[in-house]
Design a protein around this motif. Sequence first.
Motif, PDB file in Angstrom:
ATOM      1  N   ILE A 168      23.694  52.192 -27.028  1.00  0.00           N
ATOM      2  CA  ILE A 168      23.055  53.478 -27.326  1.00  0.00           C
ATOM      3  C   ILE A 168      21.539  53.357 -27.211  1.00  0.00           C
ATOM      4  CG2 ILE A 168      22.599  55.152 -29.157  1.00  0.00           C
ATOM      5  CD1 ILE A 168      25.503  54.614 -30.118  1.00  0.00           C
ATOM      6  N   ALA A 169      20.990  52.272 -27.734  1.00  0.00           N
ATOM      7  CA  ALA A 169      19.541  52.089 -27.723  1.00  0.00           C
ATOM      8  C   ALA A 169      19.000  51.780 -26.334  1.00  0.00           C
ATOM      9  CB  ALA A 169      19.147  50.969 -28.683  1.00  0.00           C
ATOM     10  N   GLN A 170      19.810  51.122 -25.499  1.00  0.00           N
ATOM     11  CA  GLN A 170      19.371  50.700 -24.163  1.00  0.00           C
ATOM     12  C   GLN A 170      20.366  51.206 -23.120  1.00  0.00           C
ATOM     13  OE1 GLN A 170      16.461  48.918 -23.847  1.00  0.00           O
ATOM     14  NE2 GLN A 170      16.665  49.285 -21.680  1.00  0.00           N
ATOM     15  N   PRO A 171      20.319  52.503 -22.781  1.00  0.00           N
ATOM     16  CA  PRO A 171      21.268  53.032 -21.802  1.00  0.00           C
ATOM     17  C   PRO A 171      21.161  52.285 -20.479  1.00  0.00           C
ATOM     18  CG  PRO A 171      20.033  54.809 -22.836  1.00  0.00           C
ATOM     19  CD  PRO A 171      19.401  53.525 -23.258  1.00  0.00           C
ATOM     20  N   GLY A 172      22.302  51.973 -19.917  1.00  0.00           N
ATOM     21  CA  GLY A 172      22.332  51.269 -18.644  1.00  0.00           C
ATOM     22  C   GLY A 172      22.294  49.760 -18.764  1.00  0.00           C
ATOM     23  N   CYS A 173      22.396  49.246 -19.981  1.00  0.00           N
ATOM     24  CA  CYS A 173      22.348  47.790 -20.139  1.00  0.00           C
ATOM     25  C   CYS A 173      23.614  47.164 -19.554  1.00  0.00           C
ATOM     26  CB  CYS A 173      22.161  47.387 -21.594  1.00  0.00           C
ATOM     27  SG  CYS A 173      23.516  47.805 -22.684  1.00  0.00           S
ATOM     28  N   THR A 174      23.443  45.972 -18.987  1.00  0.00           N
ATOM     29  CA  THR A 174      24.569  45.277 -18.368  1.00  0.00           C
ATOM     30  C   THR A 174      24.813  43.920 -19.007  1.00  0.00           C
ATOM     31  OG1 THR A 174      23.128  44.324 -16.690  1.00  0.00           O
ATOM     32  CG2 THR A 174      24.202  46.410 -16.147  1.00  0.00           C
ATOM     33  N   CYS A 175      23.900  43.492 -19.881  1.00  0.00           N
ATOM     34  CA  CYS A 175      24.005  42.166 -20.500  1.00  0.00           C
ATOM     35  C   CYS A 175      23.917  42.283 -22.022  1.00  0.00           C
ATOM     36  CB  CYS A 175      22.876  41.261 -20.024  1.00  0.00           C
ATOM     37  SG  CYS A 175      22.907  40.942 -18.266  1.00  0.00           S
ATOM     38  N   CYS A 176      24.487  41.295 -22.682  1.00  0.00           N
ATOM     39  CA  CYS A 176      24.352  41.217 -24.135  1.00  0.00           C
ATOM     40  C   CYS A 176      22.917  40.794 -24.468  1.00  0.00           C
ATOM     41  CB  CYS A 176      25.363  40.229 -24.711  1.00  0.00           C
ATOM     42  SG  CYS A 176      25.115  38.531 -24.181  1.00  0.00           S
ATOM     43  N   VAL A 177      22.574  40.835 -25.719  1.00  0.00           N
ATOM     44  CA  VAL A 177      21.209  40.518 -26.139  1.00  0.00           C
ATOM     45  C   VAL A 177      20.840  39.083 -25.776  1.00  0.00           C
ATOM     46  CG1 VAL A 177      19.680  40.294 -28.134  1.00  0.00           C
ATOM     47  CG2 VAL A 177      21.263  42.207 -28.004  1.00  0.00           C
ATOM     48  N   GLU A 178      21.751  38.151 -25.979  1.00  0.00           N
ATOM     49  CA  GLU A 178      21.460  36.745 -25.704  1.00  0.00           C
ATOM     50  C   GLU A 178      21.189  36.509 -24.220  1.00  0.00           C
ATOM     51  OE1 GLU A 178      24.180  37.711 -27.492  1.00  0.00           O
ATOM     52  OE2 GLU A 178      23.349  37.266 -29.461  1.00  0.00           O
ATOM     53  N   CYS A 179      22.053  37.032 -23.357  1.00  0.00           N
ATOM     54  CA  CYS A 179      21.863  36.842 -21.919  1.00  0.00           C
ATOM     55  C   CYS A 179      20.605  37.557 -21.432  1.00  0.00           C
ATOM     56  CB  CYS A 179      23.075  37.336 -21.141  1.00  0.00           C
ATOM     57  SG  CYS A 179      24.545  36.316 -21.390  1.00  0.00           S
ATOM     58  N   GLN A 180      20.334  38.745 -21.968  1.00  0.00           N
ATOM     59  CA  GLN A 180      19.131  39.465 -21.573  1.00  0.00           C
ATOM     60  C   GLN A 180      17.885  38.718 -22.017  1.00  0.00           C
ATOM     61  OE1 GLN A 180      19.143  42.454 -19.721  1.00  0.00           O
ATOM     62  NE2 GLN A 180      17.022  41.817 -19.463  1.00  0.00           N
ATOM     63  N   SER A 181      17.926  38.129 -23.205  1.00  0.00           N
ATOM     64  CA  SER A 181      16.783  37.346 -23.685  1.00  0.00           C
ATOM     65  C   SER A 181      16.533  36.141 -22.788  1.00  0.00           C
ATOM     66  CB  SER A 181      17.026  36.869 -25.116  1.00  0.00           C
ATOM     67  OG  SER A 181      17.109  37.959 -25.985  1.00  0.00           O
ATOM     68  N   MET A 182      17.598  35.470 -22.375  1.00  0.00           N
ATOM     69  CA  MET A 182      17.436  34.321 -21.471  1.00  0.00           C
ATOM     70  C   MET A 182      16.857  34.758 -20.129  1.00  0.00           C
ATOM     71  SD  MET A 182      20.597  31.704 -22.194  1.00  0.00           S
ATOM     72  CE  MET A 182      21.900  32.860 -21.824  1.00  0.00           C
ATOM     73  N   ASP A 183      17.340  35.882 -19.596  1.00  0.00           N
ATOM     74  CA  ASP A 183      16.808  36.386 -18.332  1.00  0.00           C
ATOM     75  C   ASP A 183      15.332  36.747 -18.452  1.00  0.00           C
ATOM     76  OD1 ASP A 183      19.167  36.067 -17.018  1.00  0.00           O
ATOM     77  OD2 ASP A 183      19.681  38.202 -16.937  1.00  0.00           O
ATOM     78  N   ASP A 184      14.971  37.414 -19.551  1.00  0.00           N
ATOM     79  CA  ASP A 184      13.574  37.780 -19.762  1.00  0.00           C
ATOM     80  C   ASP A 184      12.693  36.548 -19.864  1.00  0.00           C
ATOM     81  OD1 ASP A 184      14.355  40.420 -19.736  1.00  0.00           O
ATOM     82  OD2 ASP A 184      14.266  40.668 -21.921  1.00  0.00           O
ATOM     83  N   HIS A 185      13.198  35.544 -20.553  1.00  0.00           N
ATOM     84  CA  HIS A 185      12.434  34.293 -20.700  1.00  0.00           C
ATOM     85  C   HIS A 185      12.233  33.633 -19.349  1.00  0.00           C
ATOM     86  CE1 HIS A 185      10.823  30.760 -22.599  1.00  0.00           C
ATOM     87  NE2 HIS A 185      11.733  30.009 -22.009  1.00  0.00           N
ATOM     88  N   LYS A 186      13.284  33.587 -18.524  1.00  0.00           N
ATOM     89  CA  LYS A 186      13.182  32.981 -17.200  1.00  0.00           C
ATOM     90  C   LYS A 186      12.201  33.751 -16.316  1.00  0.00           C
ATOM     91  CE  LYS A 186      17.810  31.022 -17.034  1.00  0.00           C
ATOM     92  NZ  LYS A 186      19.142  31.147 -16.421  1.00  0.00           N
ATOM     93  N   ARG A 187      12.281  35.077 -16.353  1.00  0.00           N
ATOM     94  CA  ARG A 187      11.365  35.890 -15.541  1.00  0.00           C
ATOM     95  C   ARG A 187       9.922  35.686 -15.979  1.00  0.00           C
ATOM     96  NH1 ARG A 187      14.748  40.622 -16.300  1.00  0.00           N
ATOM     97  NH2 ARG A 187      16.371  40.448 -14.777  1.00  0.00           N
ATOM     98  N   ALA A 188       9.703  35.613 -17.285  1.00  0.00           N
ATOM     99  CA  ALA A 188       8.337  35.423 -17.781  1.00  0.00           C
ATOM    100  C   ALA A 188       7.819  34.037 -17.376  1.00  0.00           C
ATOM    101  CB  ALA A 188       8.309  35.563 -19.295  1.00  0.00           C
ATOM    102  N   ARG A 189       8.693  33.069 -17.361  1.00  0.00           N
ATOM    103  CA  ARG A 189       8.288  31.716 -17.021  1.00  0.00           C
ATOM    104  C   ARG A 189       7.933  31.588 -15.545  1.00  0.00           C
ATOM    105  NH1 ARG A 189      11.888  26.271 -17.666  1.00  0.00           N
ATOM    106  NH2 ARG A 189      10.200  24.796 -17.281  1.00  0.00           N
TER     107      ARG A 189
END
Length: 75
Positions: free
Chosen positions: A51-72
């Motif tokens: 509900i908070a993130q319409p269109g999300c495809t990943c759980c919070v943990e996987c999204q956090s890992m992806d964000d961390h990798k992209r930032a790195r």
Amino acid sequence: MADIADFANDLVQERIDQALAARNASKSRAVVHSFLFCEKCDVPIPEPRRIAQPGCTCCVECQSMDDHKRARYAR
């Protein structure tokens, strides 16, 4: 002082802005649905996240890992 060309440019820009605003207002808003299960780890995605993130495809943990990798690797 402003001359005829300046007035013409202002008028053209105003018309372009009006046309773009009308076009954007008439576009139908696409409804984006979230996945029920994470596309990476297949864990159910909680409803509050969907509900908070319409269109999300990943759980919070996987999204956090992806964000961390992209930032790195963005550096």
